[in-house]
Design a protein around this motif. Structure first.
Motif, PDB file in Angstrom:
ATOM      1  N   VAL A 113       1.480  -1.402   0.082  1.00 31.11           N
ATOM      2  CA  VAL A 113       0.297   0.084  -0.238  1.00 31.11           C
ATOM      3  C   VAL A 113       1.027   1.620  -0.082  1.00 31.11           C
ATOM      4  CG1 VAL A 113      -1.882   0.974   1.478  1.00 31.11           C
ATOM      5  CG2 VAL A 113      -1.587  -1.643   1.674  1.00 31.11           C
ATOM      6  N   ILE A 114       0.841   2.452  -0.352  1.00 36.10           N
ATOM      7  CA  ILE A 114       1.594   3.240  -0.448  1.00 36.10           C
ATOM      8  C   ILE A 114      -0.240   5.141  -0.298  1.00 36.10           C
ATOM      9  CG2 ILE A 114       1.909   5.956  -1.782  1.00 36.10           C
ATOM     10  CD1 ILE A 114       3.640   3.366  -3.782  1.00 36.10           C
ATOM     11  N   TRP A 115      -0.481   5.088   0.713  1.00 38.92           N
ATOM     12  CA  TRP A 115      -0.766   6.416   1.558  1.00 38.92           C
ATOM     13  C   TRP A 115      -0.530   7.098   0.614  1.00 38.92           C
ATOM     14  CZ3 TRP A 115      -5.374   3.589   3.180  1.00 38.92           C
ATOM     15  CH2 TRP A 115      -5.973   4.235   3.365  1.00 38.92           C
ATOM     16  N   SER A 116      -1.532   8.615   1.113  1.00 39.85           N
ATOM     17  CA  SER A 116      -0.701  10.127   0.858  1.00 39.85           C
ATOM     18  C   SER A 116      -1.724  10.975   1.013  1.00 39.85           C
ATOM     19  CB  SER A 116       0.965   9.887  -0.499  1.00 39.85           C
ATOM     20  OG  SER A 116       0.992  11.100  -0.558  1.00 39.85           O
ATOM     21  N   GLU A 117      -2.143  11.782   2.424  1.00 35.40           N
ATOM     22  CA  GLU A 117      -2.609  11.935   2.136  1.00 35.40           C
ATOM     23  C   GLU A 117      -2.735  13.846   2.397  1.00 35.40           C
ATOM     24  OE1 GLU A 117      -5.974  11.646   5.122  1.00 35.40           O
ATOM     25  OE2 GLU A 117      -5.565   9.635   5.033  1.00 35.40           O
ATOM     26  N   GLY A 118      -2.678  14.834   1.784  1.00 38.44           N
ATOM     27  CA  GLY A 118      -2.407  16.386   0.945  1.00 38.44           C
ATOM     28  C   GLY A 118      -1.074  15.918   0.983  1.00 38.44           C
ATOM     29  N   ALA A 119      -0.699  15.432   0.158  1.00 41.73           N
ATOM     30  CA  ALA A 119       0.591  15.505   0.540  1.00 41.73           C
ATOM     31  C   ALA A 119       1.110  15.695  -1.248  1.00 41.73           C
ATOM     32  CB  ALA A 119       1.363  14.887   0.883  1.00 41.73           C
ATOM     33  N   VAL A 144      -4.333   7.730  -2.001  1.00 38.62           N
ATOM     34  CA  VAL A 144      -3.902   9.443  -2.500  1.00 38.62           C
ATOM     35  C   VAL A 144      -5.481  10.823  -2.270  1.00 38.62           C
ATOM     36  CG1 VAL A 144      -3.714   9.266  -4.763  1.00 38.62           C
ATOM     37  CG2 VAL A 144      -2.309  11.090  -4.038  1.00 38.62           C
ATOM     38  N   SER A 145      -4.572  11.936  -1.282  1.00 36.94           N
ATOM     39  CA  SER A 145      -5.528  13.052  -1.723  1.00 36.94           C
ATOM     40  C   SER A 145      -5.059  13.911  -2.518  1.00 36.94           C
ATOM     41  CB  SER A 145      -6.462  12.762  -0.596  1.00 36.94           C
ATOM     42  OG  SER A 145      -5.439  13.810   0.332  1.00 36.94           O
TER      43      SER A 145
END
Ligand code: SAH
Length: 253
Positions: A113-119, A144-145
């Motif tokens: 998993v790759i998670w990335s919020e607001g980045a 991703v957001s």
């Protein structure tokens, strides 16, 4: 403003925040449900641009067998994240890594998993989704957001603002097409509600501004940054029906 000074002021202002961008525990959990990852499996998850750990901590709590690698460019955020992980008894679940999101030291096909919020906007959505894809295993998840127009043809004032600040802003069908063209299949999409921006981000940030100003008396750049942050919050209030973060959950094809 020179970039080094801007970065150090941004870190100083945002270090005291529980999050460094709009979002919420609910939004993280909703995206996690859309990813439908098995909570018992030993997933290897990178949280890219983790800040002080808003999403890393939620992921670590929800996925007790996962190995979370929280990645950020700024050691101050990472140190704060480590402190918070310790307070929540999650130090064993979260490793940290100081690295730039455009040169991540992971092997190909190594992440579940790759998670990335607001980045991801820091390197741009298109570049990010392309650069990160090889690091995922086949079928691996990207959550991703990304700043998204909620309707086409926004009013001129807000269109111009985003054309200057982040010209990659687009509607969700456009973003989903980019993801599909880059080799991902859509699993879920949601929109961050106004409370994720205001209660969880702008209001706490605004409440830290007086102390932030007091730490840097007479520094013009600090006043400029405060004006910038305030303008951004006001623009959000005025145009919140027109844009938000879209949260995209996709699987590597
Ligand atoms: N995900 C966190 C932080 C979002 S703010 C949250 O939702 O609260 C964006 C984050 O990206 C900041 O922590 C910032 O330090 C980090 N960042 C900026 N440029 C970066 C880069 N090139 N590589 C890695 N992280 C970066």
């Amino acid at each position: 403003m020179n970039q080094e000074l801007l970065f150090s002021l941004l870190v100083d202002l945002h270090l005291g925040g529980e999050r460094q961008g709009p979002g919420s525990e609910e939004a993280t959990l909703r995206a996690l449900a859309q990813a439908s990852s098995d909570p018992s499996s030993r997933l290897k998850i990178a949280d890219i641009g983790c800040g002080t750990g808003a999403s890393s901590l939620v992921l670590a709590r929800s996925l007790p067998n996962a190995e979370i690698i929280a990645v950020d460019l700024f050691p101050e955020f990472i140190a704060e994240l480590e402190k918070r992980a310790g307070q929540y008894g999650l130090s064993g679940n979260i490793k940290t890594l100081e690295a730039s999101m455009d040169s991540l030291p992971f092997s190909e096909n190594s992440l579940d998993v790759i998670w990335s919020e607001g980045a991801i906007y820091n390197i741009g959505f298109k570049k990010g989704i392309e650069l990160w894809r090889p690091l995922l295993k086949k079928g691996g998840i990207l959550a991703v957001s990304e700043i998204t127009w909620l309707h086409p043809d926004p009013p001129e004032e807000i269109r111009q603002h985003w054309e200057t600040e982040y010209p990659e802003i687009a509607t969700s069908p456009d973003k989903i097409k980019q993801l599909e063209d880059a080799g991902y299949d859509l699993l879920g999409y949601s929109v961050l509600p106004p409370s994720d921006w205001q209660e969880n981000y702008y209001i706490p940030t605004q409440s830290r501004l007086p102390e932030f100003a007091a730490r840097h008396p007479g520094v013009q750049e600090v006043q400029d940054l405060i004006a910038m942050e305030t303008n951004e919050a006001n623009l959000y209030e005025k145009f919140k029906d027109w844009f938000s973060y879209g949260f995209y959950v996709v699987a590597k094809r």
